[in-house]
Enzyme design. Structure first.
Site, PDB file in Angstrom:
ATOM      1  N   GLY A  52       0.805  -1.218   0.000  1.00  0.00           N
ATOM      2  CA  GLY A  52       0.000   0.000   0.000  1.00  0.00           C
ATOM      3  C   GLY A  52       0.839   1.269   0.000  1.00  0.00           C
ATOM      4  CG  ASN A  53       1.468   2.967  -2.731  1.00  0.00           C
ATOM      5  OD1 ASN A  53       0.582   3.373  -3.472  1.00  0.00           O
ATOM      6  ND2 ASN A  53       2.053   1.793  -2.901  1.00  0.00           N
TER       7      ASN A  53
ATOM      8  N   GLY B 296       8.909   0.382   1.239  1.00  0.00           N
ATOM      9  CA  GLY B 296       9.382  -0.692   2.111  1.00  0.00           C
ATOM     10  C   GLY B 296       9.112  -0.534   3.591  1.00  0.00           C
TER      11      GLY B 296
ATOM     12  CD  GLU C 222       2.529   0.282  -7.467  1.00  0.00           C
ATOM     13  OE1 GLU C 222       2.787   0.907  -8.518  1.00  0.00           O
ATOM     14  OE2 GLU C 222       2.277  -0.932  -7.444  1.00  0.00           O
TER      15      GLU C 222
ATOM     16  CG  HIS D 231      -2.301   1.139  -4.142  1.00  0.00           C
ATOM     17  ND1 HIS D 231      -3.248   0.323  -4.725  1.00  0.00           N
ATOM     18  CD2 HIS D 231      -1.161   0.410  -4.094  1.00  0.00           C
ATOM     19  CE1 HIS D 231      -2.700  -0.841  -5.020  1.00  0.00           C
ATOM     20  NE2 HIS D 231      -1.434  -0.818  -4.648  1.00  0.00           N
TER      21      HIS D 231
ATOM     22  CG  HIS E 292      -2.736  -4.858  -1.982  1.00  0.00           C
ATOM     23  ND1 HIS E 292      -1.468  -5.346  -1.804  1.00  0.00           N
ATOM     24  CD2 HIS E 292      -2.635  -3.918  -2.953  1.00  0.00           C
ATOM     25  CE1 HIS E 292      -0.621  -4.733  -2.622  1.00  0.00           C
ATOM     26  NE2 HIS E 292      -1.307  -3.846  -3.321  1.00  0.00           N
TER      27      HIS E 292
ATOM     28  CG  HIS F  76      -2.067  -4.391  -7.877  1.00  0.00           C
ATOM     29  ND1 HIS F  76      -1.242  -3.507  -8.516  1.00  0.00           N
ATOM     30  CD2 HIS F  76      -1.784  -4.253  -6.549  1.00  0.00           C
ATOM     31  CE1 HIS F  76      -0.481  -2.893  -7.643  1.00  0.00           C
ATOM     32  NE2 HIS F  76      -0.795  -3.324  -6.444  1.00  0.00           N
TER      33      HIS F  76
END
Ligand SMILES: [Zn+2]
Length: 261
Positions: A28-29, A45, A74, A93, A95, A156
């Site tokens: 995620g970001n 990271g 991303e 973003h 998941h 994704h």
């Protein structure tokens, strides 16, 4: 919004994403566009549940790094969304389990079945697969970027945009909750599309919610939904796929003719 306030908000939303299992490990970001068009983004990271304000990375709109640290891989997808949507100030973003399940199964969340979604988020399309961390992923959003605020990324995850970080985060939460509802509805026999007249009334309500520009719903249902009047209809219609199918259709038609003679 000061730089310090945004850094604290990124920490807070990162923790919410991790606590709600919408990301695992370092996934995620998040990012936010400041008034000077510089972007503050989460570092590469680092687990989103344990971010520190000083770990955030500042980049310009072209991605040039203006601070210490390595930005999220991303970042190109975030920059693509900011460049194409001047109204967008934040990108999230992740998941999440159910919505990423739909994206992995190749299923969008576009049908007009939920009053809440039609009046708030609009359509939730499935962007075609693009390799993560490459410009391909950003390009996959091109057909949808101007008509939607939430996008499923094939095989994704999910990305949402908003006028601030809370707005983008709550959209992500809403997508995941909705995906869960549709998942349950499918265990119970499948979701039912709203009638065209009901959808039209909901679209009238959208002005009151300040959501006039978003794609209202699917392009696939013809009888029960708004069908071809859907703003997404043209982008869903892919002449290339029709070209690919034409030889097959012609072969089948020839066989049918041969069998009839
Ligand atoms: Zn991802």
């Amino acid at each position: 919004m000061t730089d310090e306030h945004i850094r604290l908000q990124l920490v807070d939303i990162g923790r919410r994403l991790y606590d709600k299992a919408m990301v695992a490990a370092n996934d995620g970001n998040l990012s936010y566009r400041m008034a000077d068009d510089c972007i503050i983004t989460t570092p590469s990271g680092v687990c989103k549940g344990f971010l520190l304000p000083e770990q955030m990375v500042v980049v310009d709109i072209d991605g040039a790094i203006r601070s210490n640290g390595k930005p999220s891989t991303e970042l190109p997808m975030h920059l693509f969304l900011y460049r194409h949507r001047p109204d967008v100030r934040a990108v999230v973003h992740a998941h999440p389990l159910y919505s990423t399940g739909f994206a992995t199964a190749g299923l969008s969340l576009e049908k007009c079945v939920s009053a809440e979604i039609i009046t708030t988020l609009g359509s939730i399309p499935l962007a075609r697969y693009g390799t993560p961390s490459t410009p391909e992923l950003a390009e996959s959003l091109r057909p949808h970027v101007h008509t939607c605020d939430a996008f499923l990324l094939a095989n994704h995850g999910v990305v949402t945009v908003g006028k601030d970080l809370d707005d983008a985060y709550f959209k992500l939460e809403r997508v995941e909750h909705y995906a869960h509802i549709i998942f349950v509805a499918r265990q119970l026999g499948g979701e039912k599309s709203l009638a065209r007249s009901a959808v039209a009334k909901l679209l009238d309500l959208r002005g009151a919610y300040g959501q006039t520009g978003l794609n209202p719903g699917c392009a696939s249902c013809e009888e029960d939904c708004i069908g071809a009047s859907c703003l997404n209809y043209d982008s869903k219609y892919d002449p290339a796929s029709e070209d690919r199918l034409r030889p097959l259709v012609q072969r089948i038609a020839a066989r049918v003719r041969d069998a009839a003679t």
